[in-house]
Each structure stands twice: as C-alpha cells, then as structure tokens.
Enzyme design. Structure first.
Site, short mmCIF file in Angstrom:
data_model
loop_
_atom_site.label_atom_id
_atom_site.label_comp_id
_atom_site.label_asym_id
_atom_site.label_seq_id
_atom_site.Cartn_x
_atom_site.Cartn_y
_atom_site.Cartn_z
N VAL A 1 12.67 22.40 1.99
CA VAL A 1 11.21 22.54 1.99
C VAL A 1 10.99 24.02 1.73
O VAL A 1 11.13 24.84 2.63
CB VAL A 1 10.60 22.09 3.33
N PRO A 2 10.67 24.39 0.50
CA PRO A 2 10.82 25.78 0.06
C PRO A 2 9.72 26.74 0.50
O PRO A 2 8.98 27.29 -0.32
CB PRO A 2 10.87 25.64 -1.46
N CYS A 3 9.64 26.99 1.79
CA CYS A 3 8.66 27.96 2.28
C CYS A 3 8.97 29.36 1.80
O CYS A 3 8.10 30.25 1.83
CB CYS A 3 8.57 27.91 3.80
N HIS A 4 10.21 29.59 1.33
CA HIS A 4 10.56 30.91 0.81
C HIS A 4 9.83 31.22 -0.50
O HIS A 4 9.79 32.38 -0.92
CB HIS A 4 12.08 31.02 0.60
N ARG A 5 9.22 30.22 -1.13
CA ARG A 5 8.51 30.44 -2.40
C ARG A 5 7.06 30.88 -2.19
O ARG A 5 6.30 30.95 -3.16
CB ARG A 5 8.58 29.17 -3.24
#
Length: 290
Positions: free
Chosen positions: A256-260
């Site tokens: 779940v790409p919260c780093h984006r």
C-alpha cells in the site's frame, strides 16, 4: 495457511543474503549523499570490481547507481508532482474516487468484517514470516485471506512487530513455508521486476482510512502525489490533514504505497518506517520510471 497459486523463486540463501546486504549498503550511501558518489568508491566499499558491483546493483535494484542518484534530485520529484495532475484527472474522470460503503470495502480490500476487527482479531489465525530484501529485512503477517501487516523491520524483533500489529487476540504462528510465495513476490517487486502473482491484502479501519488506502493503491509506481492531490483522489478534498493521518497509519508497507505521497514542495517528508527507507523506495521507483 496461505493458498499460494504457483511456486515462486526461493528465498535467498546465505550467499544471496550477503549480496542483498552489499547492495543495500550502497543504496543507503547513495540515498544519504548530498552529491553523486563515484562508482569506484561504491565498488570498493562492497569489495567488488566496478563491473561486478554495477551488474549486481542492477540485478537487485533494477537500475544503475547513477540512475538511482539522479532520481533523488529535487527536480525529478517536482516534475512528477506536475505530471500527477493528468494522472489524477484521469482517475477522477473514471469515477475511481466515488464513495463506497464500509462493508463493500471490507469485502474488496479485506477479509475481516468490522466486527472481527473490533474484537482485535479474536479467533483469527495469523501466520508470519521475515525475509531479506534490497531495502532490509521485511516482516509480513497474513491470514488465509491475505496480507494484513507488512513492515520494514528496522531492527525490531518479530515479537515487537507482532505486538505493534494491533491484533492482540489473534493466534500467531511463524509460517515461513506457507508464506514463501508471497515473500518471493515482494522481493521481486522491490527488485524492480514486474509482478508475477497477485497479492491479496486484508485492510480494516475507519471509512476515511479505507478510502485513503484504496486511493493509495491507485498511484502507479514511479508517480508521486501531494497530500492535497491524494485527498482529492480519496474523495475528501477538504480533509487534507485527516488524510495525512490516514497515510501515516497505513499498516502494510510498500504494497500500500504511502511512500508515494510527498509534500507539495517536493520534499519527501516523513515515513512510518523511516525517511531513509522512503527516500530509497522513491529513488528506485522514480529511476525505473525515468
């Protein structure tokens, strides 16, 4: 415990683990450097010739050290934020941010019902595993329905990570064999290879959190959004601060790409698993998309 659809590559042996560590150390050096580092210097630190070091770096990171360094430049992030407007407009035009009922989200994004989640996982059987990646050890926990938690270990023990998972009533058991396929798929993706197998995710939370996490899943690799843009994508344009707190509460790292999600000024900002890890993730993804 997990139903793996097809066999995937085996997890790394001791020799492969040492290779991960060499490249991980180089990525950390590059991510922390204020200016590009010479290939010769990186190779010497890894105890390899420049040729063999670069070949190893590309095989595990999917990009060259130079491409990785260039992707961390502020201008690259700024351009990606501008490009995000067209991505965001297309997503909104397709109706992807429309409201969904809580139960529908639990069905599509999680195998847990709201009641099960409220009971802190009582009666839920969870398997966990820990494996090495190009960005360090990753801890993963899953039920038969899919992955519930994933974290970059960051020096924490499996017991600490289990305690942080927020499901104290669940039945926990280490299950490396059953989760080997999922672990190998995560390793593939972190190394820049295209997905081979789907990974089911089990998510649970408030209606807003579910909307935000669902929106995160729609951000393509190599693209970043600001918190304001994400709020629009999640259907909550007036709730930017609340959306930011939902991003910070994401329980499944990387997948779940919260780093984006970065700040509007293109600063990468904070990250639940450490700003250096976020910087490395974004550097790899922006370089691959370059």
């Amino acid at each position: 415990m997990m139903n793996t659809p097809a066999p995937l590559p085996c997890l790394p042996n001791a020799s492969e683990g040492a290779r991960y560590q060499r490249i991980r150390a180089a990525i950390e050096q590059l991510a922390a450097a204020s200016e590009p580092l010479a290939l010769q210097k990186l190779a010497e630190a890894a105890g390899q010739s420049p040729f063999h070091f670069q070949r190893s770096f590309v095989s595990l990171a999917g990009v060259t050290p130079k491409e990785f360094s260039q992707a961390l430049a502020l201008e690259r992030a700024k351009r990606s934020l501008v490009q995000a407007e067209s991505v965001l407009s297309a997503a909104l035009a397709a109706g992807l941010s429309g409201p969904s009922r809580l139960h529908d989200l639990f069905i599509s994004l999680t195998g847990l019902t709201p009641g099960e989640f409220k009971q802190a996982g009582q009666g839920l059987r969870l398997g966990w595993t820990q494996f090495d990646t190009v960005l360090g050890p990753v801890w993963l926990a899953a039920s038969a329905r899919g992955v519930l938690r994933m974290a970059f270990a960051q020096g924490q023990t499996p017991e600490q990570l289990q305690a942080d998972a927020g499901l104290p009533q669940a039945q926990w058991q280490r299950d490396d064999e059953a989760l080997a396929g999922v672990a190998a798929e995560v390793q593939r993706r972190l190394s820049g290879l295209k997905p081979e197998q789907p990974i089911a995710l089990v998510m649970s939370g408030t209606p807003l959190r579910l909307k935000v996490w669902e929106a995160l899943l729609r951000i393509p690799e190599g693209q970043v959004l600001s918190y304001t843009q994400l709020a629009r994508l999640a259907g909550a344009p007036q709730a930017v601060r609340a959306v930011a707190s939902c991003v910070a509460a994401n329980p499944i790292a990387y997948l779940v790409p919260c780093h984006r999600v970065i700040r509007a000024n293109a600063d990468f900002g904070e990250y639940r698993w450490g700003p250096p890890t976020k910087r490395a993730l974004l550097g790899l993804e922006l370089a691959r998309a370059g």
